[in-house]
Design a protein around this motif. Structure first.
Motif, short mmCIF file in Angstrom:
data_model
loop_
_atom_site.label_atom_id
_atom_site.label_comp_id
_atom_site.label_asym_id
_atom_site.label_seq_id
_atom_site.Cartn_x
_atom_site.Cartn_y
_atom_site.Cartn_z
N MET A 76 49.34 43.50 31.70
CA MET A 76 49.30 42.67 30.50
C MET A 76 48.01 42.92 29.74
O MET A 76 47.09 43.51 30.28
CB MET A 76 49.44 41.18 30.86
N PRO A 77 47.94 42.49 28.50
CA PRO A 77 46.71 42.67 27.73
C PRO A 77 45.52 42.03 28.46
O PRO A 77 45.67 41.02 29.16
CB PRO A 77 46.98 41.94 26.41
N TYR A 78 44.35 42.62 28.29
CA TYR A 78 43.19 42.18 29.06
C TYR A 78 42.88 40.69 28.89
O TYR A 78 42.52 40.02 29.85
CB TYR A 78 41.95 43.03 28.77
N TYR B 148 42.87 37.92 31.80
CA TYR B 148 41.66 37.12 31.98
C TYR B 148 42.00 35.63 32.01
O TYR B 148 41.55 34.90 32.90
CB TYR B 148 40.69 37.45 30.84
N SER B 149 42.81 35.17 31.09
CA SER B 149 43.13 33.75 30.99
C SER B 149 43.92 33.27 32.20
O SER B 149 43.64 32.20 32.77
CB SER B 149 43.92 33.46 29.71
N GLY C 50 34.83 36.36 42.89
CA GLY C 50 35.57 37.46 43.52
C GLY C 50 37.07 37.27 43.43
O GLY C 50 37.82 38.23 43.15
N THR C 51 37.52 36.04 43.64
CA THR C 51 38.95 35.72 43.52
C THR C 51 39.43 35.96 42.09
O THR C 51 40.44 36.62 41.87
CB THR C 51 39.20 34.25 43.92
N TYR D 10 42.25 39.22 38.19
CA TYR D 10 42.17 39.88 36.88
C TYR D 10 42.49 41.37 37.00
O TYR D 10 43.28 41.90 36.21
CB TYR D 10 40.76 39.68 36.29
N LEU D 11 41.90 42.04 37.99
CA LEU D 11 42.16 43.48 38.15
C LEU D 11 43.61 43.76 38.52
O LEU D 11 44.17 44.79 38.10
CB LEU D 11 41.21 44.08 39.19
#
Length: 144
Positions: free
Chosen positions: A37-39, A43-44, A24-25, A30-31
């Motif tokens: 920024m690029p997905y 994500y990273s 969840g964190t 990420y959201l």
């Protein structure tokens, strides 16, 4: 049920709880980053930030062990497998399956869970892998 098996089941249960909180964190971060920024960059970065939180939740709550600098620096090794599985899964789900970039990281994360448990347990509880293995039989001794 012996204490060792009960302890291990407790660790699995606590690991699942920590995993849920950590997922969840990660997903929330990420959201938040995704629009800016690029997905894959979002994500990273979310992955790294969630990993730091995961270290502390797993040392204190899951495995009930003391965090150390050594464990902290080794802990990312537990997530290399996780990161590779999730990254390949993320790419495949987005590029090949056409999945929405907001949902794909969550789907890819589910696949990596068992691997992460086994590796993190081995690093955060020194000797855990040896304790689960049967003792070798000495030459000339029978098991009976």
């Amino acid at each position: 049920m012996n204490g060792s098996r009960k302890d291990q089941l407790g660790q699995i249960f606590r690991f699942a709880l920590v995993g849920g909180v950590n997922t969840g964190t990660f997903f929330g971060i990420y959201l938040l980053l995704h629009p800016w920024m690029p997905y894959f960059a979002a994500y990273s970065l979310a992955f790294v930030l969630a990993m730091v939180g995961s270290f502390f939740m797993n040392t204190y709550f899951t495995y009930r062990t003391r965090p150390t600098w050594k464990k902290f620096f080794l802990f990312p090794l537990t997530n290399i497998t996780n990161y590779v599985i999730q990254s390949v899964g993320l790419y495949a789900l987005v590029a090949w399956a056409g999945m929405d970039t907001r949902i794909a990281p969550l789907v890819a994360a589910v696949v990596a869970i068992p691997f992460t448990f086994l590796i993190s347990r081995r690093i955060l509880i020194p000797g855990a892998a040896r304790a689960a293995e049967p003792e070798p039989v000495e030459a000339g001794r029978s098991r009976g």
